[in-house]
Design an enzyme around this catalytic site. Sequence first.
Site, PDB file in Angstrom:
ATOM      1  N   ARG A  44       0.672  -1.137  -0.077  1.00  0.00           N
ATOM      2  CA  ARG A  44      -0.110  -0.027  -0.011  1.00  0.00           C
ATOM      3  C   ARG A  44       0.922   1.354   0.138  1.00  0.00           C
ATOM      4  O   ARG A  44       1.788   1.403   1.198  1.00  0.00           O
ATOM      5  CB  ARG A  44      -0.967   0.011   1.548  1.00  0.00           C
ATOM      6  CG  ARG A  44      -2.150   0.905   0.956  1.00  0.00           C
ATOM      7  CD  ARG A  44      -3.008   0.736   2.282  1.00  0.00           C
ATOM      8  NE  ARG A  44      -2.390   1.231   3.295  1.00  0.00           N
ATOM      9  CZ  ARG A  44      -3.353   1.298   4.818  1.00  0.00           C
ATOM     10  NH1 ARG A  44      -4.545   0.930   4.696  1.00  0.00           N
ATOM     11  NH2 ARG A  44      -2.572   1.704   5.766  1.00  0.00           N
ATOM     12  N   THR A  49      -0.342   7.511  -1.279  1.00  0.00           N
ATOM     13  CA  THR A  49      -1.942   7.447  -1.900  1.00  0.00           C
ATOM     14  C   THR A  49      -2.601   6.649  -1.286  1.00  0.00           C
ATOM     15  O   THR A  49      -4.045   6.645  -1.273  1.00  0.00           O
ATOM     16  CB  THR A  49      -1.592   7.109  -3.433  1.00  0.00           C
ATOM     17  OG1 THR A  49      -1.256   5.470  -3.217  1.00  0.00           O
ATOM     18  CG2 THR A  49      -0.572   7.885  -4.382  1.00  0.00           C
ATOM     19  N   ASP A 106       1.290  -2.640  12.083  1.00  0.00           N
ATOM     20  CA  ASP A 106       1.546  -3.187  10.640  1.00  0.00           C
ATOM     21  C   ASP A 106       2.017  -4.556  10.934  1.00  0.00           C
ATOM     22  O   ASP A 106       2.813  -5.105  11.373  1.00  0.00           O
ATOM     23  CB  ASP A 106       2.812  -2.474  10.000  1.00  0.00           C
ATOM     24  CG  ASP A 106       3.056  -2.646   8.853  1.00  0.00           C
ATOM     25  OD1 ASP A 106       2.901  -4.012   8.624  1.00  0.00           O
ATOM     26  OD2 ASP A 106       3.418  -2.010   8.007  1.00  0.00           O
ATOM     27  N   ASP A 161       5.220  -5.994   9.309  1.00  0.00           N
ATOM     28  CA  ASP A 161       6.583  -5.856  10.295  1.00  0.00           C
ATOM     29  C   ASP A 161       6.496  -6.581  11.380  1.00  0.00           C
ATOM     30  O   ASP A 161       7.640  -6.894  12.082  1.00  0.00           O
ATOM     31  CB  ASP A 161       6.344  -4.114  10.490  1.00  0.00           C
ATOM     32  CG  ASP A 161       6.740  -3.275   9.530  1.00  0.00           C
ATOM     33  OD1 ASP A 161       7.334  -3.767   8.608  1.00  0.00           O
ATOM     34  OD2 ASP A 161       6.550  -2.029   9.544  1.00  0.00           O
TER      35      ASP A 161
HETATM   36  C1  PRP Z   1      -0.863  -4.032   4.570  1.00  0.00           C
HETATM   37  C2  PRP Z   1      -1.864  -5.420   4.588  1.00  0.00           C
HETATM   38  C3  PRP Z   1      -2.701  -5.470   3.494  1.00  0.00           C
HETATM   39  C4  PRP Z   1      -2.844  -4.052   3.159  1.00  0.00           C
HETATM   40  C5  PRP Z   1      -4.238  -3.694   3.943  1.00  0.00           C
HETATM   41  O1  PRP Z   1       0.313  -4.565   3.699  1.00  0.00           O
HETATM   42  O2  PRP Z   1      -0.870  -6.611   4.749  1.00  0.00           O
HETATM   43  O3  PRP Z   1      -2.052  -6.023   2.143  1.00  0.00           O
HETATM   44  O4  PRP Z   1      -1.981  -3.286   3.849  1.00  0.00           O
HETATM   45  O5  PRP Z   1      -4.670  -2.313   3.634  1.00  0.00           O
HETATM   46  P1  PRP Z   1      -5.651  -1.932   2.568  1.00  0.00           P
HETATM   47  O6  PRP Z   1      -7.020  -2.906   3.012  1.00  0.00           O
HETATM   48  O7  PRP Z   1      -5.942  -0.547   2.870  1.00  0.00           O
HETATM   49  O8  PRP Z   1      -5.256  -2.267   1.213  1.00  0.00           O
HETATM   50  P2  PRP Z   1       1.376  -3.538   3.730  1.00  0.00           P
HETATM   51  O9  PRP Z   1       1.071  -2.390   2.673  1.00  0.00           O
HETATM   52  O10 PRP Z   1       1.932  -3.068   5.022  1.00  0.00           O
HETATM   53  O11 PRP Z   1       2.598  -4.497   3.086  1.00  0.00           O
HETATM   54  P3  PRP Z   1       3.442  -5.673   3.752  1.00  0.00           P
HETATM   55  O12 PRP Z   1       2.412  -6.928   3.567  1.00  0.00           O
HETATM   56  O13 PRP Z   1       4.484  -5.851   2.776  1.00  0.00           O
HETATM   57  O14 PRP Z   1       3.434  -5.177   5.178  1.00  0.00           O
END
Ligand code: PRP
Length: 212
Positions: free
Chosen positions: A107, A111, A203, A206
């Site tokens: 994400r 944005t 997160d 993480d």
């Molecule tokens: C997080 C989570 C989802 C997303 C959820 O991933 O694991 O994939 O954000 O958000 P949304 O419903 O608003 O799309 P992240 O971007 O932190 O990546 P990661 O899995 O690499 O930690």
Amino acid sequence: MNSEHEKLVVIDHPVVARDLTILRNKETGTAVFRQALARVSTILAYNALQNIRLRETEVETPIEKTTGFEIDPEIVVVPILRAGLGLVDAITTFVPDARIGHLGMYRDEVTKKPVDYYVNIPHGIENALVLVVDPMLATGGSACDAISFLKSKGAREIRFTCLISAPEGVKKVQQEHPDVVIITAALDQKLNDDKFIVPGLGDAGDRIFGTT
Ligand code: PRP
């Protein structure tokens, strides 16, 4: 699954309530976090496999022949990378021959929209039960993009499994993909201004991978 909200399954179990508390606690370190995640994800996987089709088979016990069952649809697990990887082992515990596709998505921190960076989905998902897994359903952007992509590749039966969901994300998935059942361990209060789930657990990626 009850009939009124059959497309949203929120697990209600004392073990899950206890483990969610461990996962939410900011003092919980990586090892204990992983142990609690393993337990909750097993319960999630068990529920995600509820009501799947079985085919009858014959089995011979030491006493006599009787009717047995095999899982009928092929099971394809699709973790949304990276955090979704933390929920894969629980599915393969129950379905050791499940095939695993990978969808790399993060994400964008500015944005808040999902960005694809890796795709590797097995062929033949048309007749499979596709279980999309990701610990967090926040805005629902990643889940909806993943589901739309899998449908464009032919998937017809999709379930989405997550640890923690926000009402905003549930609503978006239900509006855009009303056919998709969501299985979650918790339906939290809301998103904050940074689109993090409140109270959530921070997160998930993480915390699973120890990258904070
Ligand atoms: C997080 C989570 C989802 C997303 C959820 O991933 O694991 O994939 O954000 O958000 P949304 O419903 O608003 O799309 P992240 O971007 O932190 O990546 P990661 O899995 O690499 O930690």
